[in-house]
Structure formats: structure tokens, C-alpha cells
Design a protein around this motif. Sequence first.
Motif, PDB file in Angstrom:
ATOM      1  N   PHE A 210       0.746  -1.157   0.076  1.00 45.15           N
ATOM      2  CA  PHE A 210      -0.053   0.096   0.091  1.00 45.15           C
ATOM      3  C   PHE A 210       0.827   1.208  -0.074  1.00 45.15           C
ATOM      4  O   PHE A 210       2.015   1.129   0.594  1.00 45.15           O
ATOM      5  CB  PHE A 210      -0.913  -0.169   1.141  1.00 45.15           C
ATOM      6  N   PRO A 211       0.635   2.394  -0.675  1.00 44.40           N
ATOM      7  CA  PRO A 211       1.225   3.594  -0.780  1.00 44.40           C
ATOM      8  C   PRO A 211       1.626   4.061   0.642  1.00 44.40           C
ATOM      9  O   PRO A 211       2.820   4.570   0.680  1.00 44.40           O
ATOM     10  CB  PRO A 211       0.207   4.499  -1.499  1.00 44.40           C
ATOM     11  N   SER A 212       0.805   4.053   1.440  1.00 49.02           N
ATOM     12  CA  SER A 212       1.185   4.621   2.860  1.00 49.02           C
ATOM     13  C   SER A 212       2.351   3.761   3.503  1.00 49.02           C
ATOM     14  O   SER A 212       3.045   4.243   4.112  1.00 49.02           O
ATOM     15  CB  SER A 212       0.290   4.821   3.836  1.00 49.02           C
ATOM     16  N   LEU A 213       2.399   2.517   3.369  1.00 51.13           N
ATOM     17  CA  LEU A 213       3.420   1.631   3.704  1.00 51.13           C
ATOM     18  C   LEU A 213       4.709   1.850   2.901  1.00 51.13           C
ATOM     19  O   LEU A 213       5.851   1.993   3.692  1.00 51.13           O
ATOM     20  CB  LEU A 213       2.887   0.221   3.688  1.00 51.13           C
ATOM     21  N   ARG A 214       4.451   1.960   1.904  1.00 52.51           N
ATOM     22  CA  ARG A 214       5.851   2.304   1.024  1.00 52.51           C
ATOM     23  C   ARG A 214       6.509   3.661   1.387  1.00 52.51           C
ATOM     24  O   ARG A 214       7.606   3.669   1.764  1.00 52.51           O
ATOM     25  CB  ARG A 214       5.853   2.394  -0.503  1.00 52.51           C
ATOM     26  N   GLN A 215       5.491   4.676   1.706  1.00 54.20           N
ATOM     27  CA  GLN A 215       6.120   5.793   2.297  1.00 54.20           C
ATOM     28  C   GLN A 215       6.730   5.885   3.701  1.00 54.20           C
ATOM     29  O   GLN A 215       7.575   6.559   4.114  1.00 54.20           O
ATOM     30  CB  GLN A 215       4.855   7.060   2.281  1.00 54.20           C
ATOM     31  N   TYR A 216       6.228   4.951   4.427  1.00 59.38           N
ATOM     32  CA  TYR A 216       6.702   4.675   5.722  1.00 59.38           C
ATOM     33  C   TYR A 216       7.950   4.298   5.719  1.00 59.38           C
ATOM     34  O   TYR A 216       8.873   4.587   6.681  1.00 59.38           O
ATOM     35  CB  TYR A 216       5.610   3.857   6.519  1.00 59.38           C
ATOM     36  N   TYR A 217       8.439   3.340   4.758  1.00 52.24           N
ATOM     37  CA  TYR A 217       9.547   2.876   4.648  1.00 52.24           C
ATOM     38  C   TYR A 217      10.552   3.786   4.277  1.00 52.24           C
ATOM     39  O   TYR A 217      11.750   3.995   4.715  1.00 52.24           O
ATOM     40  CB  TYR A 217       9.688   1.553   4.035  1.00 52.24           C
ATOM     41  N   ARG A 346     -18.641 -15.492   6.626  1.00 50.99           N
ATOM     42  CA  ARG A 346     -18.116 -14.299   5.604  1.00 50.99           C
ATOM     43  C   ARG A 346     -16.744 -13.817   6.308  1.00 50.99           C
ATOM     44  O   ARG A 346     -16.441 -13.552   7.567  1.00 50.99           O
ATOM     45  CB  ARG A 346     -19.069 -13.184   5.572  1.00 50.99           C
ATOM     46  N   VAL A 347     -15.829 -14.115   5.597  1.00 51.88           N
ATOM     47  CA  VAL A 347     -14.408 -13.481   5.679  1.00 51.88           C
ATOM     48  C   VAL A 347     -14.311 -12.008   5.270  1.00 51.88           C
ATOM     49  O   VAL A 347     -14.775 -11.785   3.758  1.00 51.88           O
ATOM     50  CB  VAL A 347     -13.211 -14.384   5.343  1.00 51.88           C
ATOM     51  N   ILE A 348     -13.928 -11.294   6.104  1.00 49.99           N
ATOM     52  CA  ILE A 348     -13.661  -9.747   5.772  1.00 49.99           C
ATOM     53  C   ILE A 348     -12.284  -9.466   5.885  1.00 49.99           C
ATOM     54  O   ILE A 348     -11.493  -9.583   6.849  1.00 49.99           O
ATOM     55  CB  ILE A 348     -14.230  -8.841   6.674  1.00 49.99           C
ATOM     56  N   ALA A 349     -11.675  -8.878   4.742  1.00 48.08           N
ATOM     57  CA  ALA A 349     -10.341  -8.513   4.900  1.00 48.08           C
ATOM     58  C   ALA A 349     -10.087  -6.930   5.183  1.00 48.08           C
ATOM     59  O   ALA A 349     -10.692  -6.253   4.078  1.00 48.08           O
ATOM     60  CB  ALA A 349      -9.307  -9.200   3.621  1.00 48.08           C
ATOM     61  N   SER A 350      -9.522  -6.348   5.916  1.00 49.83           N
ATOM     62  CA  SER A 350      -9.333  -4.994   6.084  1.00 49.83           C
ATOM     63  C   SER A 350      -7.922  -4.698   6.473  1.00 49.83           C
ATOM     64  O   SER A 350      -7.093  -5.497   6.516  1.00 49.83           O
ATOM     65  CB  SER A 350     -10.347  -4.375   7.214  1.00 49.83           C
ATOM     66  N   ARG A 351      -7.612  -3.378   6.976  1.00 48.49           N
ATOM     67  CA  ARG A 351      -6.319  -3.099   7.145  1.00 48.49           C
ATOM     68  C   ARG A 351      -6.244  -2.281   8.582  1.00 48.49           C
ATOM     69  O   ARG A 351      -7.404  -1.549   9.021  1.00 48.49           O
ATOM     70  CB  ARG A 351      -5.709  -2.233   6.232  1.00 48.49           C
ATOM     71  N   ALA A 352      -5.231  -2.507   9.412  1.00 45.68           N
ATOM     72  CA  ALA A 352      -5.333  -1.845  10.571  1.00 45.68           C
ATOM     73  C   ALA A 352      -3.961  -1.576  11.053  1.00 45.68           C
ATOM     74  O   ALA A 352      -3.094  -2.583  10.917  1.00 45.68           O
ATOM     75  CB  ALA A 352      -5.793  -2.376  11.856  1.00 45.68           C
ATOM     76  N   GLY A 353      -3.196  -0.394  11.207  1.00 45.59           N
ATOM     77  CA  GLY A 353      -1.869  -0.117  11.498  1.00 45.59           C
ATOM     78  C   GLY A 353      -0.996  -0.642  10.558  1.00 45.59           C
ATOM     79  O   GLY A 353      -0.147  -1.155  10.739  1.00 45.59           O
ATOM     80  N   GLU A 354      -1.400  -0.447   9.295  1.00 42.29           N
ATOM     81  CA  GLU A 354      -0.487  -0.851   8.092  1.00 42.29           C
ATOM     82  C   GLU A 354      -0.381  -2.556   8.027  1.00 42.29           C
ATOM     83  O   GLU A 354       0.461  -2.955   7.253  1.00 42.29           O
ATOM     84  CB  GLU A 354       1.041  -0.236   8.061  1.00 42.29           C
ATOM     85  N   GLN A 355      -1.161  -2.935   8.459  1.00 46.42           N
ATOM     86  CA  GLN A 355      -1.500  -4.636   8.553  1.00 46.42           C
ATOM     87  C   GLN A 355      -2.660  -5.192   8.197  1.00 46.42           C
ATOM     88  O   GLN A 355      -3.390  -4.572   8.542  1.00 46.42           O
ATOM     89  CB  GLN A 355      -0.660  -5.258  10.030  1.00 46.42           C
ATOM     90  N   ASP A 356      -2.399  -6.233   7.507  1.00 46.05           N
ATOM     91  CA  ASP A 356      -3.703  -6.983   6.910  1.00 46.05           C
ATOM     92  C   ASP A 356      -4.658  -7.514   8.203  1.00 46.05           C
ATOM     93  O   ASP A 356      -3.919  -8.070   9.364  1.00 46.05           O
ATOM     94  CB  ASP A 356      -3.595  -8.185   6.133  1.00 46.05           C
ATOM     95  N   VAL A 357      -5.792  -7.383   8.456  1.00 46.53           N
ATOM     96  CA  VAL A 357      -6.472  -7.969   9.269  1.00 46.53           C
ATOM     97  C   VAL A 357      -7.825  -8.956   8.725  1.00 46.53           C
ATOM     98  O   VAL A 357      -8.321  -8.439   7.978  1.00 46.53           O
ATOM     99  CB  VAL A 357      -7.107  -6.978  10.227  1.00 46.53           C
ATOM    100  N   MET A 358      -7.718  -9.914   9.480  1.00 51.49           N
ATOM    101  CA  MET A 358      -9.056 -10.806   8.853  1.00 51.49           C
ATOM    102  C   MET A 358      -9.969 -11.217   9.921  1.00 51.49           C
ATOM    103  O   MET A 358      -9.620 -11.502  11.047  1.00 51.49           O
ATOM    104  CB  MET A 358      -8.586 -12.214   8.491  1.00 51.49           C
ATOM    105  N   THR A 359     -11.156 -10.854   9.659  1.00 49.50           N
ATOM    106  CA  THR A 359     -12.327 -11.063  10.531  1.00 49.50           C
ATOM    107  C   THR A 359     -13.176 -11.845  10.026  1.00 49.50           C
ATOM    108  O   THR A 359     -13.750 -11.847   8.730  1.00 49.50           O
ATOM    109  CB  THR A 359     -13.043  -9.672  10.909  1.00 49.50           C
TER     110      THR A 359
END
Length: 408
Positions: A210-217, A346-359
Motif C-alpha cells: 500500500f502507498p502509505s506503507l511504502r512511504q513509511y519505509y 463471511r471473511v472480511i479482509a481489512s487493514r489496521a496499523g498498516e497490516q492486514d486484518v482478517m475478521t
Amino acid sequence: MLNRPYFDELETRSSADRAAALAEALPAQITRAQKLPGYAQTLGAVDASRIRSVADLAQLPVLRKSELGKAQAASAPFGGFTTRPASGFSHVFQSPGPIYEPSNTAPDWWRMGRFLHACGIGKGDIVQNCFGYHLTPAGMIFESGARAVEATVLPAGTGQTELQVIAARDVGTTAYAGTPDYLKVILEKADEMGIELKLTKAAVGGGALFPSLRQYYADRGITCLQSYATADLGNIAYESAAMEGMIVDEHIIVEIVTPGTGDPVAAGEVGEVIVTTLNPDYPLIRFATGDLSAVMECTSSCGRTNMRIKGWMGRADQTTKIKGMFVRPEQVAALVARHAEISKARVIASRAGEQDVMTVQIESTGSDAEAYGTSIAELLKLKGKVEIVTLGSLPKDGLVIEDQRSYD
């Protein structure tokens, strides 16, 4: 690093030279495939001498992973699609499905060296390889690439983050290879431990960068580039320092087709990625990845002249990559089938703190979230948050996997 701007001269060929090489290589690869049991029905009657271009490939049938899986189940482990027996390879891997993949110790067999070179990784670098080495091939894919550019490898694998930090400090790691998210976990743990690392390069894959993560690095002085690879095919395309889409590897052919068909889409339109490899050990012909992408116009400003694609743009079906692992609808169905009281999930893929989250939302008359969590880890191969919801509350939209992440 290797003291040259490109990995080899193939990267800067003219379109005419590339087409001429393909016209010679494709008939030979089709002929090779025709001798294999896996292709007996689909390619047996094809005149290989007439398959000399990408346009010619479009007349051949598509090979889907589901078909490969059925063939492997009937004739383990490779389903009649390899030119060597299992004992003729250096490694045999098992990916979720299960699907079995071969490997060889021939130099850069997975073609990952080209990407690592584009990342500026080479002799004098120490690569902390945080891709998995257990059963699945990602660890070995990147290790073979590191050998191709004469870099040293720390085979770190996944997990044990504190030990990862200590090893990176003690060994003097200069480059990271792994999923996009996990490097941030390592860096944050290093901050917590008061340890300064020497990482300046990152070669990532197995998930969206994700662009925000690339920018973090970038803000931490780390250049992070991504590749697009699969366990079956190896490297498909990769970023260069120009960061203008992904450049297709020189030893494969990529087509973009209407999902579910083998019909090419119009230039620039989004469609399913179909790949043909020129690997003589494992000739996959028009192999459907299930991934979406699109061809980009013109060539990269970095000087590499091969076709560019926009990178991974989602799945043609509901299969979704979360934390570097594919989650498939049939795995969700297996979860529902395991517990009689579950009516829907139902599996939901989201993001939190620049990491994937699976609910995982579960319609159930039961309340044993711990048991459901155990089943999720076993069947989906990932840990996830469990939410038990009332019967009838999940949307009736046909989705069992919902990707809420933004790729803009």
C-alpha cells in the motif's frame, strides 16, 4: 551489487528482437508440453510450429489451477505436467489446496534475481529472508534470487520477531525480503528494543504494497519495491526504481483476458492474468492465475523495454490474499461444514496499523468463539478475529470473502 545497470541484456532488447526470440522459443515449449500426459488431451492435436507469438497463444485452451489440482490428485504429485519425476527435482513444495510445485537448483530457476537486482541488491548485501521455508516455496524462491545476484542470505522465515531483530543487528542485515507488512513489525520491535538496524532495501511480495506503507519505509531510508510472483510460475513481473508499474519477466509470456475465458481484452482494460512459462522443467501453458491486472502503455523510463502491467489489482474470483496467504471460498465452506450450528460465514479482509486484518463473521446458534477460531486457523491457515452474529444478519449478496482494503 552487480556492477551493471541491468541484470542482463535481455531487459533492453528491441520489440523485434524479443518477438524473434519468442518465435523460436514458443514452438519448442509447446512441443515439449505435448509429450507430457497432462497436456495429452488439450494440446495433442496442436501444430506447435504455428504457435510463434502471443496472438497465436490465444487459440490454445487455458489451464486453470482447479484443473491442475484435479490432475495432481489423480497422478501425484505433479499431475503429468513436468518433464522430470519428483526425484529429478531438488525440492518438492506443497501449497494450500494442496497443490504441489517442483523446484530445481539450476541458477535462478524461479527468475527472482532480475527483481532483486532491480532493487539494488547484490554482492555485499545480507538479505534477511522472511518468507516461509516450511512446505511452501516462497523462501526458496527468494533465496535462489539472492544467489543469482551474489547476496548473502539470512534464512529467517516468519515469526519470532525479537530474534529477527537481534539477528538483523548481529549479522548486519542490509536488505529485507518478505511480505510488505512484516518489515514494519520488525522495525517497530527494533525501536522498542532500542536497536538501530542497517536495512536500506526491501524486496517484497505475497501481498499488496500500500502507498502509505511504502512511504513509511521511505521515511526511514528504506527503498521498498515489489514483485508479482506465484508458487507455480515464479516471478511474473517486478518493479524497478522508476516505480512505473511492473515489468514482465523476460522468460514468460503474459496475456490479459476476460475473466473466465481465454479471450484477450482490449489494450489497457483490466482482465485476468494468463501466463505461459518458458521453463523446460515445468512448461505451464496459458496458466490462469486468477489475478486481475492491465497492460500499461509504452515502456518504463528505467530503460527496460518489456511489457508493463499495473500489478496486482484483485482477484477474478472471490479468492483473496490476506497476510500473504490465499483464502478461498471452498475453505470458508469447509468451516461452515465443520460446525453443524453454523449456517453461514463471511471473511472480511481489512487493514489496521498498516497490516492486514482478517475478521470472520459467523451466523451461528452456538457461542464457542474459541472453537471457531481453532477451526479458522486449521482450515484457512490464518488466525482471525471471530465475530458471532445473529442468524440472517449477513448480507445476501453472494459474497463469502469481502475485501475492504483500498488499493489506491
